[in-house]
Scaffold this motif. Structure first.
Motif, short mmCIF file in Angstrom:
data_model
loop_
_atom_site.label_atom_id
_atom_site.label_comp_id
_atom_site.label_asym_id
_atom_site.label_seq_id
_atom_site.Cartn_x
_atom_site.Cartn_y
_atom_site.Cartn_z
N ARG A 43 -5.30 1.38 14.50
CA ARG A 43 -5.00 0.00 13.95
C ARG A 43 -4.81 -0.79 14.93
O ARG A 43 -4.15 -0.55 16.10
CB ARG A 43 -3.38 0.24 13.19
N ASN A 64 8.40 -3.66 7.16
CA ASN A 64 7.43 -2.71 7.85
C ASN A 64 8.10 -1.87 8.83
O ASN A 64 8.08 -0.61 8.92
CB ASN A 64 6.26 -3.13 8.13
N ARG A 76 -5.96 -4.47 10.95
CA ARG A 76 -5.01 -5.28 10.31
C ARG A 76 -3.74 -5.12 10.74
O ARG A 76 -3.52 -4.41 11.70
CB ARG A 76 -5.09 -4.42 8.99
N GLU A 115 0.96 -1.15 0.12
CA GLU A 115 0.01 -0.09 -0.13
C GLU A 115 1.10 1.21 0.10
O GLU A 115 1.93 1.21 0.67
CB GLU A 115 -0.79 -0.13 1.18
N ARG A 121 -5.87 8.63 10.64
CA ARG A 121 -7.25 8.82 10.55
C ARG A 121 -7.95 7.54 10.94
O ARG A 121 -9.11 7.34 10.62
CB ARG A 121 -7.46 9.08 8.99
N ARG A 180 -6.10 13.23 -2.55
CA ARG A 180 -6.56 11.74 -2.74
C ARG A 180 -8.12 11.48 -3.46
O ARG A 180 -8.50 10.42 -3.42
CB ARG A 180 -6.97 11.26 -1.15
N ALA A 193 -0.58 -4.58 9.11
CA ALA A 193 0.22 -3.68 8.67
C ALA A 193 0.18 -2.04 8.94
O ALA A 193 -1.06 -1.97 9.31
CB ALA A 193 0.18 -3.77 7.10
N PRO A 194 1.25 -1.52 9.22
CA PRO A 194 1.13 0.08 9.54
C PRO A 194 0.28 0.65 8.49
O PRO A 194 0.16 0.42 7.44
CB PRO A 194 2.49 0.39 9.32
N LEU A 195 -0.40 1.63 9.04
CA LEU A 195 -1.46 2.68 8.14
C LEU A 195 -0.62 3.39 7.41
O LEU A 195 0.32 4.09 7.86
CB LEU A 195 -2.49 3.22 9.05
N VAL A 196 -0.94 3.46 6.11
CA VAL A 196 -0.31 4.44 5.17
C VAL A 196 -1.37 5.24 4.74
O VAL A 196 -1.45 6.67 4.98
CB VAL A 196 0.28 3.81 4.09
N LEU A 197 -2.27 5.06 4.03
CA LEU A 197 -3.39 5.66 3.30
C LEU A 197 -4.29 6.25 4.57
O LEU A 197 -5.06 7.43 4.28
CB LEU A 197 -4.35 4.99 2.21
N GLU A 198 -4.43 5.60 5.68
CA GLU A 198 -5.37 6.04 6.69
C GLU A 198 -4.42 6.34 7.90
O GLU A 198 -5.00 6.73 9.11
CB GLU A 198 -5.92 4.91 7.19
#
Lengths: 250, 250
Positions: free
Chosen positions: B133, A80, B120, A9, B130, A130, B122-127
């Motif tokens: 996690r 990560n 989830r 991502e 926001r 976005r 994985a670390p948040l990127v798009l969120e």
């Protein structure tokens, strides 16, 4: 040597696109630098798609080869951790081991994108960078109908950037749909591969249809002209998301 | 004197909360400075809710009084133009003229919030910034069930911050639901008013339920104890969104 297949991502805003650039940050460089600290040797990241500056990915598929072998879950966690430390806007969603004949670019059978239009008057805040804001009310039904003109095998020269390096302008567009979700209009596209700027060019023309300035017939004329000067409008990168890719056996 | 009622969107990340602060940027200050350049005199913004540092709004309701009268649509456009120029993460979604007995805070009949958990690994990127996690799989059904324990009129002392200025810890929670949407778990809350940190405190405890560390009975015990030391966990501000407010006649 172990080949790891990844689902990534990323937020496209800090990067000059996926591909490594001499003069600015890229997703590829961000990832490779993180991976190199994990495996201890130079790494090359191959991906299903090479997105432009400002284009995002929800599930980019990619791979790299490592002389250091870790269980895939631990490799993903280590990547990560390095990406976070470097404050990169890239995350590994999934990491699995694959055979050496699996190639993120060359064995890819299909790519899908979504383009998000925020159909509202007010400037974007929570979606700044976005989505593409269009103030005028869009007719998503008319857009969907005009989109069907583009589905199938066509010469997409009209929707191709001057920088496109594809051998042929002929591509088969498997799916192109337009749906409204509240004040969002979402365009979904799927093909084995796309020309450079093809999705953004198609979306730009669909927006003209949504605003009532183009009809489905204008879309057909533009396509059949196979002439870049007939392109109505190129949508900005902000709203474009690489959504996924398909491989044999999936 | 004209009173304008506004619907505001803002990204909480750049601000030390809604309310004006001596030592840092706030949504209120950002808006008031923009409005003062439009109307030419000092302005006070009143809002339905005073969100904390890092908390977002999709539809904050607010009002201000102006000695300069513009058609509401033009006022909204002018405010947005100034907010953009100042690179503020605040936008006016709607602007209407209201009578002087309409007050964003004092005539408000209900407030609603949503809290977004990204469930989830994985670390948040798009969120990033926001959502909250949580890596462990959450049981949204169990969370929803435990949430019903909190619905109704209760002493919410357990879920109240030490800084809360409310006259009474007794509030009526009209609605609290938990739903899963893909890898997101969303908590929706509605009440006439909330205590300081109430939503984040409730969400923190619901997350414990989702992880299987608390049961609905633990939630009931914590509520009935009316004791802040019984609070399981306070959720971070990142996932909290002010979603809307209700007024007489709506």
């Amino acid at each position: 040597m172990t080949r790891y297949a990844l689902t990534l991502e990323y937020d496209g805003r800090p990067y000059m696109g996926f591909q490594r650039q001499a003069h600015g940050p890229s997703v590829q460089q961000a990832f490779e630098e993180a991976a190199e600290t994990v495996v201890g040797h130079p790494v090359t990241l191959h991906s299903a798609g090479r997105t432009d500056t400002g284009v995002h990915a929800r599930a980019m598929r990619a791979h790299f080869d490592s002389e250091k072998t870790l269980p895939p879950f631990r490799m993903g966690e280590a990547l990560n951790a390095r990406l976070r430390l470097a404050e990169q806007a890239v995350a590994v969603l999934d990491c699995v081991e694959v055979s050496e004949d699996w190639h993120a670019r060359f064995t890819c059978l299909g790519r899908s994108y979504e383009y998000v239009i925020a159909n509202r008057r007010a400037p974007l805040v929570l979606e700044a960078g976005r989505a593409w804001r269009i103030a005028q009310d869009l007719d998503a039904g008319a857009m969907h109908e005009a989109a069907q003109v583009l589905v199938g095998r066509h010469d997409f020269t009209t929707f191709r950037s001057a920088q496109c390096q594809s051998a042929s302008p002929v591509k088969t567009l498997r799916h192109l749909s337009v749906r409204r979700e509240g004040d969002h209009v979402i365009v979904a596209a799927e093909a084995r591969s796309f020309l450079h700027h093809q999705v953004r060019s198609m979306v730009g023309c669909l927006a003209l249809v949504g605003e009532g300035r183009w009809t489905a017939a204008d879309m057909r004329d533009a396509l059949e002209a196979a002439d870049r000067r007939r392109l109505g409008h190129n949508a900005p990168p902000d709203g474009l998301y690489f959504m996924g890719a398909l491989y044999p056996g999936e």
